[in-house]
Motif scaffolding. Sequence first.
Motif, PDB file in Angstrom:
ATOM      1  N   ASN A 217       0.820  -1.208   0.000  1.00  0.00           N
ATOM      2  CA  ASN A 217       0.000   0.000   0.000  1.00  0.00           C
ATOM      3  C   ASN A 217       0.855   1.259   0.000  1.00  0.00           C
ATOM      4  O   ASN A 217       0.551   2.224  -0.715  1.00  0.00           O
ATOM      5  CB  ASN A 217      -0.945   0.013   1.208  1.00  0.00           C
ATOM      6  N   ALA A 218       1.931   1.266   0.788  1.00  0.00           N
ATOM      7  CA  ALA A 218       2.799   2.447   0.827  1.00  0.00           C
ATOM      8  C   ALA A 218       3.401   2.723  -0.550  1.00  0.00           C
ATOM      9  O   ALA A 218       3.491   3.879  -0.984  1.00  0.00           O
ATOM     10  CB  ALA A 218       3.902   2.259   1.864  1.00  0.00           C
ATOM     11  N   LEU A 219       3.808   1.659  -1.245  1.00  0.00           N
ATOM     12  CA  LEU A 219       4.394   1.850  -2.569  1.00  0.00           C
ATOM     13  C   LEU A 219       3.346   2.338  -3.564  1.00  0.00           C
ATOM     14  O   LEU A 219       3.640   3.166  -4.440  1.00  0.00           O
ATOM     15  CB  LEU A 219       5.028   0.542  -3.047  1.00  0.00           C
ATOM     16  N   LEU A 220       2.110   1.866  -3.428  1.00  0.00           N
ATOM     17  CA  LEU A 220       1.038   2.364  -4.286  1.00  0.00           C
ATOM     18  C   LEU A 220       0.779   3.845  -4.041  1.00  0.00           C
ATOM     19  O   LEU A 220       0.559   4.614  -4.982  1.00  0.00           O
ATOM     20  CB  LEU A 220      -0.244   1.559  -4.048  1.00  0.00           C
ATOM     21  N   GLN A 221       0.798   4.262  -2.762  1.00  0.00           N
ATOM     22  CA  GLN A 221       0.566   5.680  -2.464  1.00  0.00           C
ATOM     23  C   GLN A 221       1.728   6.530  -2.960  1.00  0.00           C
ATOM     24  O   GLN A 221       1.540   7.695  -3.333  1.00  0.00           O
ATOM     25  CB  GLN A 221       0.343   5.876  -0.972  1.00  0.00           C
ATOM     26  N   HIS A 222       2.930   5.962  -2.961  1.00  0.00           N
ATOM     27  CA  HIS A 222       4.109   6.665  -3.490  1.00  0.00           C
ATOM     28  C   HIS A 222       3.996   6.840  -5.000  1.00  0.00           C
ATOM     29  O   HIS A 222       4.108   7.965  -5.513  1.00  0.00           O
ATOM     30  CB  HIS A 222       5.359   5.855  -3.134  1.00  0.00           C
ATOM     31  N   GLU A 223       3.784   5.743  -5.711  1.00  0.00           N
ATOM     32  CA  GLU A 223       3.836   5.773  -7.169  1.00  0.00           C
ATOM     33  C   GLU A 223       2.532   6.266  -7.800  1.00  0.00           C
ATOM     34  O   GLU A 223       2.542   7.144  -8.671  1.00  0.00           O
ATOM     35  CB  GLU A 223       4.186   4.376  -7.708  1.00  0.00           C
ATOM     36  N   VAL A 224       1.424   5.678  -7.382  1.00  0.00           N
ATOM     37  CA  VAL A 224       0.129   6.044  -7.974  1.00  0.00           C
ATOM     38  C   VAL A 224      -0.437   7.289  -7.294  1.00  0.00           C
ATOM     39  O   VAL A 224      -0.807   8.265  -7.958  1.00  0.00           O
ATOM     40  CB  VAL A 224      -0.875   4.873  -7.879  1.00  0.00           C
ATOM     41  N   GLY A 225      -0.505   7.253  -5.951  1.00  0.00           N
ATOM     42  CA  GLY A 225      -1.145   8.342  -5.217  1.00  0.00           C
ATOM     43  C   GLY A 225      -0.382   9.648  -5.257  1.00  0.00           C
ATOM     44  O   GLY A 225      -0.941  10.697  -4.930  1.00  0.00           O
ATOM     45  N   GLY A 265       0.631   5.226   6.886  1.00  0.00           N
ATOM     46  CA  GLY A 265       1.044   4.295   7.931  1.00  0.00           C
ATOM     47  C   GLY A 265       1.899   3.158   7.416  1.00  0.00           C
ATOM     48  O   GLY A 265       1.962   2.103   8.041  1.00  0.00           O
ATOM     49  N   GLY A 266       2.601   3.374   6.286  1.00  0.00           N
ATOM     50  CA  GLY A 266       3.339   2.292   5.668  1.00  0.00           C
ATOM     51  C   GLY A 266       4.839   2.459   5.604  1.00  0.00           C
ATOM     52  O   GLY A 266       5.508   1.719   4.877  1.00  0.00           O
ATOM     53  N   LEU A 267       5.406   3.428   6.329  1.00  0.00           N
ATOM     54  CA  LEU A 267       6.858   3.588   6.310  1.00  0.00           C
ATOM     55  C   LEU A 267       7.486   2.574   7.256  1.00  0.00           C
ATOM     56  O   LEU A 267       7.210   2.574   8.453  1.00  0.00           O
ATOM     57  CB  LEU A 267       7.254   4.999   6.722  1.00  0.00           C
ATOM     58  N   THR A 268       8.352   1.719   6.726  1.00  0.00           N
ATOM     59  CA  THR A 268       9.005   0.692   7.530  1.00  0.00           C
ATOM     60  C   THR A 268      10.435   1.095   7.852  1.00  0.00           C
ATOM     61  O   THR A 268      11.017   1.967   7.200  1.00  0.00           O
ATOM     62  CB  THR A 268       9.022  -0.647   6.782  1.00  0.00           C
ATOM     63  N   ALA A 269      11.022   0.409   8.836  1.00  0.00           N
ATOM     64  CA  ALA A 269      12.421   0.660   9.172  1.00  0.00           C
ATOM     65  C   ALA A 269      13.317   0.338   7.981  1.00  0.00           C
ATOM     66  O   ALA A 269      14.272   1.075   7.682  1.00  0.00           O
ATOM     67  CB  ALA A 269      12.828  -0.178  10.385  1.00  0.00           C
ATOM     68  N   ALA A 270      13.011  -0.746   7.269  1.00  0.00           N
ATOM     69  CA  ALA A 270      13.824  -1.127   6.110  1.00  0.00           C
ATOM     70  C   ALA A 270      13.763  -0.051   5.027  1.00  0.00           C
ATOM     71  O   ALA A 270      14.774   0.241   4.378  1.00  0.00           O
ATOM     72  CB  ALA A 270      13.357  -2.472   5.558  1.00  0.00           C
ATOM     73  N   ARG A 271      12.598   0.545   4.826  1.00  0.00           N
ATOM     74  CA  ARG A 271      12.460   1.582   3.809  1.00  0.00           C
ATOM     75  C   ARG A 271      13.245   2.828   4.193  1.00  0.00           C
ATOM     76  O   ARG A 271      13.952   3.421   3.362  1.00  0.00           O
ATOM     77  CB  ARG A 271      10.981   1.942   3.641  1.00  0.00           C
ATOM     78  N   LEU A 272      13.188   3.238   5.444  1.00  0.00           N
ATOM     79  CA  LEU A 272      13.924   4.428   5.870  1.00  0.00           C
ATOM     80  C   LEU A 272      15.425   4.168   5.808  1.00  0.00           C
ATOM     81  O   LEU A 272      16.206   5.055   5.433  1.00  0.00           O
ATOM     82  CB  LEU A 272      13.489   4.834   7.277  1.00  0.00           C
ATOM     83  N   ARG A 273      15.843   2.939   6.143  1.00  0.00           N
ATOM     84  CA  ARG A 273      17.255   2.580   5.994  1.00  0.00           C
ATOM     85  C   ARG A 273      17.667   2.652   4.519  1.00  0.00           C
ATOM     86  O   ARG A 273      18.783   3.069   4.194  1.00  0.00           O
ATOM     87  CB  ARG A 273      17.512   1.173   6.544  1.00  0.00           C
ATOM     88  N   LEU A 397      14.058  11.142  13.168  1.00  0.00           N
ATOM     89  CA  LEU A 397      13.509  10.561  11.953  1.00  0.00           C
ATOM     90  C   LEU A 397      13.135   9.101  12.133  1.00  0.00           C
ATOM     91  O   LEU A 397      12.222   8.607  11.464  1.00  0.00           O
ATOM     92  CB  LEU A 397      14.514  10.701  10.808  1.00  0.00           C
ATOM     93  N   ALA A 398      13.832   8.400  13.014  1.00  0.00           N
ATOM     94  CA  ALA A 398      13.486   6.996  13.250  1.00  0.00           C
ATOM     95  C   ALA A 398      12.074   6.857  13.788  1.00  0.00           C
ATOM     96  O   ALA A 398      11.416   5.818  13.602  1.00  0.00           O
ATOM     97  CB  ALA A 398      14.480   6.362  14.219  1.00  0.00           C
ATOM     98  N   ALA A 399      11.564   7.923  14.414  1.00  0.00           N
ATOM     99  CA  ALA A 399      10.195   7.880  14.935  1.00  0.00           C
ATOM    100  C   ALA A 399       9.160   7.930  13.821  1.00  0.00           C
ATOM    101  O   ALA A 399       7.974   7.729  14.060  1.00  0.00           O
ATOM    102  CB  ALA A 399       9.970   9.061  15.896  1.00  0.00           C
ATOM    103  N   LEU A 400       9.595   8.215  12.578  1.00  0.00           N
ATOM    104  CA  LEU A 400       8.662   8.248  11.459  1.00  0.00           C
ATOM    105  C   LEU A 400       8.228   6.845  11.055  1.00  0.00           C
ATOM    106  O   LEU A 400       7.238   6.688  10.326  1.00  0.00           O
ATOM    107  CB  LEU A 400       9.314   8.921  10.247  1.00  0.00           C
ATOM    108  N   VAL A 401       8.957   5.837  11.495  1.00  0.00           N
ATOM    109  CA  VAL A 401       8.595   4.473  11.152  1.00  0.00           C
ATOM    110  C   VAL A 401       7.271   4.137  11.832  1.00  0.00           C
ATOM    111  O   VAL A 401       7.144   4.222  13.042  1.00  0.00           O
ATOM    112  CB  VAL A 401       9.688   3.478  11.611  1.00  0.00           C
ATOM    113  N   ASN A 402       6.278   3.800  11.021  1.00  0.00           N
ATOM    114  CA  ASN A 402       4.960   3.542  11.593  1.00  0.00           C
ATOM    115  C   ASN A 402       4.345   2.274  11.036  1.00  0.00           C
ATOM    116  O   ASN A 402       3.141   2.119  11.000  1.00  0.00           O
ATOM    117  CB  ASN A 402       4.022   4.746  11.365  1.00  0.00           C
ATOM    118  N   ALA A 403       5.176   1.377  10.511  1.00  0.00           N
ATOM    119  CA  ALA A 403       4.662   0.102  10.016  1.00  0.00           C
ATOM    120  C   ALA A 403       5.692  -0.982  10.325  1.00  0.00           C
ATOM    121  O   ALA A 403       6.887  -0.740  10.239  1.00  0.00           O
ATOM    122  CB  ALA A 403       4.391   0.161   8.520  1.00  0.00           C
TER     123      ALA A 403
END
Length: 403
Positions: A217-225, A265-273, A397-403
């Motif tokens: 869903n996060a990737l859809l909101q990034h690319e499509v949304g 609500g789809g930002l993961t730790a792996a994505r922020l890394r 910024l690490a607090a932005l992780v919400n998934a």
Amino acid sequence: MTGDPVPHAGDAPETSAINAGALSPADLAADHAMATLAGSVRFLLEMTPVNADDVRAEFLAHPENDPVFEYRDLDVDPDVLDAQVVALPIDDVEDTTLAALLRNRQREMALRVEMLRARNTPDFLQLSIAQYGAVLPALVSRAEGLLDTLPRGRLEHDSVDAEGFLAAAQAEIDHYRSIDPDVGIHAEIRDDISGILVDGNTLLISNNAAVAAPRVNALLQHEVGTHLVTQVNGLAQPIRMLGSGLAHYDETQEGLAVLAEIACGGLTAARLRQLAARVLAVHSLVGGASFVETHRLLTGHGLPAGSAYGITMRVYRAGGFTKDAIYLRGLLALLEHVADGGALDLFFLGKFSLEDLPLVEDLDGRGLLTAARVMPRYLSDPAAAARLHDAAHTDDLAALVNA
């Protein structure tokens, strides 16, 4: 602009009455000519290796040898494109705001022509730095801090393959078509790209794509949304360059797209890394490191070898493509904008940089922009505005992780 950082998706925005006499036919013709020319160049595709997925396994088996990438033949002749850019009738534009925006984009288009001409040569890197800016020490330090703070290692998730992600993307696109049946956006699977990207009005998905289920869903909101929604809304503007993109729009677009990941609500730790690692990879490239050395740097920061390959490939493609540093930089700039009371509503009307916001506000204030045809779906989530507010008011910024 002050007030809520984002409008509510259910709110019907007031349609500005267009003052038909404010922009002359000649001014609009110059804008439309530039938009047509800009839309004819598939810049990101031209920068993307056609064999990146094919050489991945070989490199991971022998990570001591730099991979050799291959590229598609250019769709355009740089000499012809250069002549077309020079011939754009920008000097005759009467409206001072529009003239400033178009002149800046004309200069950027000339630089991109040089990048096409220099693709996969030693000259490319400096042109890329001129296009996307230098990576300053403060950004590098922020990225290193994230990699030191965020959890390391591979988190096992079910993954969605190319067909599965295409089905999800088509469902997302159908949502926008239910609002406006004439929304001309599409998704397709390709065998000559790596990863997932937007080209014009089409979401392109590699046939080897695999997306972690919590990221879909996060990737859809990034690319499509974000990327496709702003393209749709921009092309519907009287000023068509808002669809093709004004000068240096990429950084703000990518920042807005990462904000969408946070808001849904789809930002993961792996994505922020990943975003932090991209900054370090660009910094390493500019410092003269080889592909192998940069890959080793990223694995040393705890990235899995496959993920490190993907990041390094993106940065080293075409001769040194420094665009990937702008994701984190663009995110930080927009978070600061929201923290200072700035709104995001105008950014959904097209593709432009945060620096050009005052000029776009001028156009909007004169009634020269129309309401959005569609708004990002994630705005329908009542928690989206609260997530963005919280993100803008934290120094961690690490607090932005919400998934």
